[in-house]
Scaffold this motif. Structure first.
Motif, mmCIF file in Angstrom:
data_model
loop_
_atom_site.group_PDB
_atom_site.id
_atom_site.type_symbol
_atom_site.label_atom_id
_atom_site.label_comp_id
_atom_site.label_asym_id
_atom_site.label_seq_id
_atom_site.Cartn_x
_atom_site.Cartn_y
_atom_site.Cartn_z
ATOM 1 N N VAL A 244 25.990 9.215 19.015
ATOM 2 C CA VAL A 244 25.602 10.499 18.436
ATOM 3 C C VAL A 244 24.639 10.264 17.283
ATOM 4 O O VAL A 244 24.922 9.491 16.372
ATOM 5 N N GLU A 247 24.603 16.095 14.678
ATOM 6 C CA GLU A 247 25.625 17.070 15.070
ATOM 7 C C GLU A 247 25.180 18.474 14.678
ATOM 8 O O GLU A 247 24.802 18.716 13.536
ATOM 9 N N VAL A 252 25.663 18.220 20.253
ATOM 10 C CA VAL A 252 25.347 16.975 19.561
ATOM 11 C C VAL A 252 24.135 16.333 20.225
ATOM 12 O O VAL A 252 23.940 16.447 21.437
ATOM 13 N N LEU A 270 34.498 13.866 20.190
ATOM 14 C CA LEU A 270 33.841 13.094 19.136
ATOM 15 C C LEU A 270 34.839 12.177 18.431
ATOM 16 O O LEU A 270 35.997 12.531 18.223
#
Length: 443
Positions: A244, A247, A252, A270
């Motif tokens: 990632v 966010e 994301v 996540l």
């Protein structure tokens, strides 16, 4: 009509109470500027709430009670109490005996009341704040290699394990320049001068932690923009782990082979990954296991080596074969050279054929299968096979290079061979063209 209205109103009020009850406790515990009542904060200006309904009901009952004593009392009560018209839900009628149609309007506005933020959004925000607050209780190593975890707060203490650089433990107490921590299966003391905790650990935790989105649906689309109307740039399978990079509300930004794209938070989980301490027993067991697996892989590869050499010599190669050289096992170099003969062949989603098409993990799996080694058909699962290699500088031909949602085979000289995309097929690239998550050695 009256009977129908009562039934609907009760349902709406129950739903509103349920909505409030679900969130009031969690938000009241947060040290923010949110009202403790919770529900009023979420309602739009043209909506209503349980609080508004109660106020209007109380006012109505009081006024009706006063009306039974005479007109003068009624007028006094009306002047002293907030009238129904003071509510944003009131109609133009000044009468207190609200007609059914006016009540239905209240119901309609309650049902259609919009929220400024959805419950999942607020839950994610609260979870993020709690996670950051939790970073203050971490102890993070800042050393060249590792710091010993000892049985007592002294260098005379028995070494219980190692907290490697950028590895993380949880703070328990402080004792004269030593931190008592627990990390993985290890609980002991580390020298405070080699670690950070408290406020200093918050920002460092964000740097050393790896933010991962784990796919929880069978096949997930990765899109150009954070919208379901946006074009799809790639697909990832269930349980794949994506790095990632940003966010957003409900989305994301992740990194895959086709580039950066967006996935919906509805289909990923996540987490923040940290490296933890390793006990002496765990280190010994890991090294023994890696050595046993390496020997088994070498023995299996030896049986297939002659056949692979014969196939490689008889095949018509239309590419310029790279020079596989440098340090490393001869078996690893041989595997890397074998993999390179398939450059130019197609990429196929979910495929495992070296000639007719394979995806990234299917390519790595099939290359190793020719050497008697069984690997998972998953780029994220490949991150835990074999033995860990510390850096690209230490990589050897045949090593597996793991990226976010992608995997490749190192061929030496800073290069990899991999099934890249449907557009490019199986190609050779620079190994550092993307951020490397892990390097694993089989032989």
């Amino acid at each position: 009509m009256q009977k129908s209205y009562v039934k609907i109103a009760a349902g709406v009020l129950s739903a509103a109470l349920l909505f409030s009850g679900m969130n009031m406790n969690s938000f009241a515990k947060e040290k923010t500027d949110l009202p403790s009542a919770g529900i009023d904060f979420f309602l739009a200006s043209n909506g209503t709430s349980v609080k508004n309904i109660k106020d209007e009901t109380d006012a109505k009952k009081a006024e009706q009670k006063e009306s039974s004593t005479g007109t003068a009392a009624t007028e006094e009560s009306s002047a002293a109490s907030p009238s129904l018209s003071a509510s944003p839900l009131a109609t133009a009628s000044p009468k207190l005996d609200v007609q059914p149609i006016q009540k239905e309007k209240v119901i309609e506005e309650t049902v259609t009341a919009s929220t400024t933020k959805t419950i999942p959004q607020k839950e994610r925000e609260i979870a993020a704040r709690k996670e950051e607050e939790g970073f203050k209780s971490l102890v993070i190593a800042k050393v060249n290699d590792y710091v010993n975890v000892r049985s007592i707060p002294s260098e005379d203490g028995e070494i219980l394990g190692k907290l490697y650089d950028k590895s993380v433990g949880e703070f328990i107490s402080e004792d004269n320049g030593w931190y008592e921590i627990t990390s993985g299966s290890v609980t002991g003391y580390v020298k405070a001068e080699y670690c950070v905790t408290g406020e200093d650990a918050v920002e460092l935790a964000k740097e050393v932690g790896t933010r991962i989105a784990t796919v929880n649906t069978t096949t997930l689309y990765v899109r150009e923009e954070p919208s379901t109307d946006s074009a799809v740039i790639g697909m990832v399978p269930i349980e794949d782990e994506l790095l990632v990079t940003e966010e957003l509300d409900g989305w994301v930004k992740v990194n895959i082979e086709e580039g950066d794209g967006y996935v919906s938070l509805d289909y990923v989980t996540l987490s923040t990954e940290f490296v933890k301490a390793e006990s002496k027993a765990e280190e010994e067991a890991r090294l023994a296991k890696e050595e046993a697996e390496r020997k088994a892989a070498q023995e299996a590869a030896a049986k297939a080596a002659k056949a692979n050499k014969k196939n490689s010599q008889s095949s018509n190669q239309s590419y310029a074969a790279p020079v596989i050289s440098g340090s490393g096992s001869e078996l690893g170099k041989e595997l890397a050279n074998f993999a390179c003969q398939f450059v130019g062949n197609p990429y196929v989603w979910g495929g495992t054929s070296l000639t007719n098409g394979a995806d990234c993990s299917g390519f790595v799996m099939s290359v190793y299968a020719n050497y008697g080694v069984s690997l998972p058909h998953s780029s994220s699962a490949d991150r835990s096979v074999g033995a860990a290699v510390g850096s690209l500088d230490s990589a050897q031909p045949g090593d597996i290079i793991c990226y976010s949602g992608h995997v490749a085979i190192y061929i030496g000289g800073g290069q990899i061979v991999h099934a890249s995309t449907a557009k490019t097929g199986i190609i050779i690239s620079n190994a550092n063209y993307r951020s490397i998550l892990s390097i694993r050695r089989i032989f």
